[in-house]
Design an enzyme around this catalytic site. Structure first.
Site, PDB file in Angstrom:
ATOM      1  N   CYS A 114       0.799  -1.234   0.000  1.00  0.00           N
ATOM      2  CA  CYS A 114       0.000   0.000   0.000  1.00  0.00           C
ATOM      3  C   CYS A 114       0.828   1.278   0.000  1.00  0.00           C
ATOM      4  O   CYS A 114       0.756   2.079  -0.921  1.00  0.00           O
ATOM      5  CB  CYS A 114      -0.930   0.069   1.216  1.00  0.00           C
ATOM      6  SG  CYS A 114      -1.658  -1.477   1.733  1.00  0.00           S
TER       7      CYS A 114
ATOM      8  N   ASP B  86      -3.685  -0.083  -5.797  1.00  0.00           N
ATOM      9  CA  ASP B  86      -2.299   0.151  -5.361  1.00  0.00           C
ATOM     10  C   ASP B  86      -1.439  -1.120  -5.354  1.00  0.00           C
ATOM     11  O   ASP B  86      -0.229  -1.032  -5.261  1.00  0.00           O
ATOM     12  CB  ASP B  86      -2.246   0.857  -3.990  1.00  0.00           C
ATOM     13  CG  ASP B  86      -3.027   0.132  -2.914  1.00  0.00           C
ATOM     14  OD1 ASP B  86      -3.675  -0.889  -3.222  1.00  0.00           O
ATOM     15  OD2 ASP B  86      -3.006   0.590  -1.761  1.00  0.00           O
ATOM     16  N   ASN B  87      -2.055  -2.287  -5.422  1.00  0.00           N
ATOM     17  CA  ASN B  87      -1.254  -3.509  -5.577  1.00  0.00           C
ATOM     18  C   ASN B  87      -2.162  -4.672  -5.925  1.00  0.00           C
ATOM     19  O   ASN B  87      -3.383  -4.562  -5.825  1.00  0.00           O
ATOM     20  CB  ASN B  87      -0.433  -3.853  -4.317  1.00  0.00           C
ATOM     21  CG  ASN B  87      -1.206  -3.797  -3.019  1.00  0.00           C
ATOM     22  OD1 ASN B  87      -1.012  -2.921  -2.192  1.00  0.00           O
ATOM     23  ND2 ASN B  87      -2.113  -4.741  -2.843  1.00  0.00           N
TER      24      ASN B  87
END
Length: 494
Positions: free
Chosen positions: A33, A268-269
């Site tokens: 994050c 974000d991932n």
């Protein structure tokens, strides 16, 4: 392969993807994050913004980040130089609101309207910073469910904003992050959905870094039930995100602003659920953790397009500043504007590689719930399978060219472990070809990785190994008697 016909983001795909461009090769520079969010905000790789993990010590929303990086984020430039009204709602950085870093009173430079979640992801019982003042929320669905609160704050902003200035909104839902609390009406959705059973599901990660090799194979039934449950609950939380997207698009449409607004949807991932017998988490170097969705619609973007161009979230800031007419040469950003791709420039020369880097998290203490494990590991749940360790520090070159689709990674550990994957032949990254690949190519990749790990701004955009303009000087490989390797993985974030 187990395929799902239903997905939780149908409206998002229809309203953004099908109305614009879907990027099929979008990556994050760090599968976690805080470093990833810092890359979105700054347009920089982690080695340049210095946020290395989710802790204050790792520079996540630290005083140093606030002083050195926040004033130069793309929202700060939009507001202070380009005259935009800027609006933020949702999860900012994992340590935002920490008393040691200014608490909830701290409103980062660059935001006209600020509705930020204290610390990490929650759905109920959280505190928001409302332009620097704390507001506590409870657990009543109709007024507190965070995804819906963010939707309502965003719709309100569209009502009260000034029509004489352009606007930028960043809405950052914690969903589908743990604790995966779905809205009441969605808690029974997707009853038969389980995590995908790809070829790398529940197998032993042979020829991989020790952290992957320590996973227990086969996983216990309880682990499999846990990860399937997590997968389904994550999907359930996304149904509310899908509603949020629909509400926003409808509101923009009803005010006549939709055709003049660019909308970006990304994450974000990535996340894994059972691949290489790792139950759940992110932080690893594999496609399932570093690859993210990226959908963009807006004026001049033709509908129903897919781009295979290699893009990274460090490109979002430069793209948005480019849309606002800002001269990108004035920034220190490592990324590149995606505008030429979005507008369909046919004669485009594009990058062939991006950097992925991560600094492992783990303290030199033994996990009390897993006494048999050595110190320095972390995230050891369930079944004492650890997802991180202090030496889970690695860097990769992710290469995508007309000839090659490769990933080359090096670990900063005693083994100086190397992993290389030919994604064309082996999309599930089961076979590490580091020992069998042409040594000259290995040398070139090693050198390119060294270059990218120390790049800044324009030097991050130099030609990759497979580009026509690539230059490779063998003498540089052997200079300094190997001290380069020690310099590249700096142990101290600042």
């Amino acid at each position: 392969m187990h395929r799902h016909t239903r997905t939780p983001l149908k409206k998002t795909k229809a309203l953004i993807g099908e109305k614009g461009m879907t990027f099929s090769s979008a990556y994050v520079p760090s599968a976690l994050c805080c470093p990833s969010r810092a890359s979105i905000l700054t347009g920089k790789y982690p080695h340049n913004h210095h946020v290395v993990n989710n802790t204050l010590e790792g520079n996540c929303s630290s005083k140093s980040w606030q002083k050195i990086q926040e004033p130069y984020t793309f929202p700060a430039i939009l507001k202070l130089v380009c005259g935009y009204q800027t609006f933020f709602a949702g999860k900012y950085l994992n340590e935002y609101g920490a008393p040691d870093a200014g608490g909830l009173e701290h409103v980062p430079l660059g935001w006209s309207y600020w509705y930020a979640l204290e610390k990490n992801s929650k759905y109920y019982n959280y505190t928001l910073s409302i332009n620097g003042k704390a507001r506590r929320h409870g657990e009543n669905y109709s007024v507190d469910y965070l995804t819906d609160v963010l939707a309502n704050l965003s719709l309100d902003f569209l009502d009260y904003k000034s029509n004489s200035e352009p606007f930028f909104m960043m809405i950052s839902t914690p969903a589908p992050h743990s604790p995966w609390t779905a809205a009441p009406q969605y808690q029974k959705a997707f009853p038969n959905v389980i995590a995908p059973r790809n070829k790398n599901f529940n197998i032993h990660g042979t020829n991989k870094h020790w952290l992957i090799r320590q996973a227990k194979t086969p996983m216990t039934n309880s682990s499999i039930k846990f990860l399937d449950d997590a997968f389904r609950r994550r999907w359930q939380t996304l149904l509310s995100v899908d509603d949020l997207v629909e509400k926003l698009v409808k509101r923009l449409d009803s005010t006549g602003e939709l055709d003049n607004t660019y909308i970006f949807y990304t994450s974000d991932n990535g996340y894994h659920t059972g691949q290489f017998s790792l139950p759940i988490d992110k932080r690893q170097l594999y496609e399932f953790d570093i690859k993210v969705p990226l959908l963009v619609r807006g004026p001049g973007i033709k509908p129903n397009q897919t781009s295979k161009m290699l893009v990274s979230n460090i490109d979002l800031g430069p793209t948005i500043l480019d849309l606002a007419g800002y001269d990108l040469n004035k920034t220190q950003m490592d990324g590149t504007s995606l505008l030429p791709i979005l507008k369909g420039d046919g004669n485009l020369t594009w990058r062939s590689d991006v950097l992925v880097e991560y600094q492992g998290e783990g303290r030199n203490v033994t996990d009390p719930t897993c006494p048999s494990l050595s110190p320095g590991v972390s995230q050891c749940f369930p079944d004492c399978v650890c997802e991180d360790a202090y030496n889970n520090t690695y860097a990769c070159v992710r290469t995508l060219s007309s000839m090659w689709n490769l990933q080359y990674c090096e670990f900063d550990d005693q083994e100086v472990f190397v992993e290389v994957y030919n994604i064309t032949a082996d999309p599930d990254q089961i076979t590490n070809i580091a020992k069998s690949i042409d040594p000259e190519l290995l040398g070139k990749m090693n050198y390119r990785l060294m270059m990218l790990q120390s790049c800044s701004g324009p030097t991050c955009r130099t030609p990759g190994v497979f580009d026509p303009g690539y230059r490779f000087d063998l003498r540089l490989m052997f200079s300094n008697h190997g001290s380069i390797r020690m310099r590249r993985f700096s142990k101290h974030p600042l």
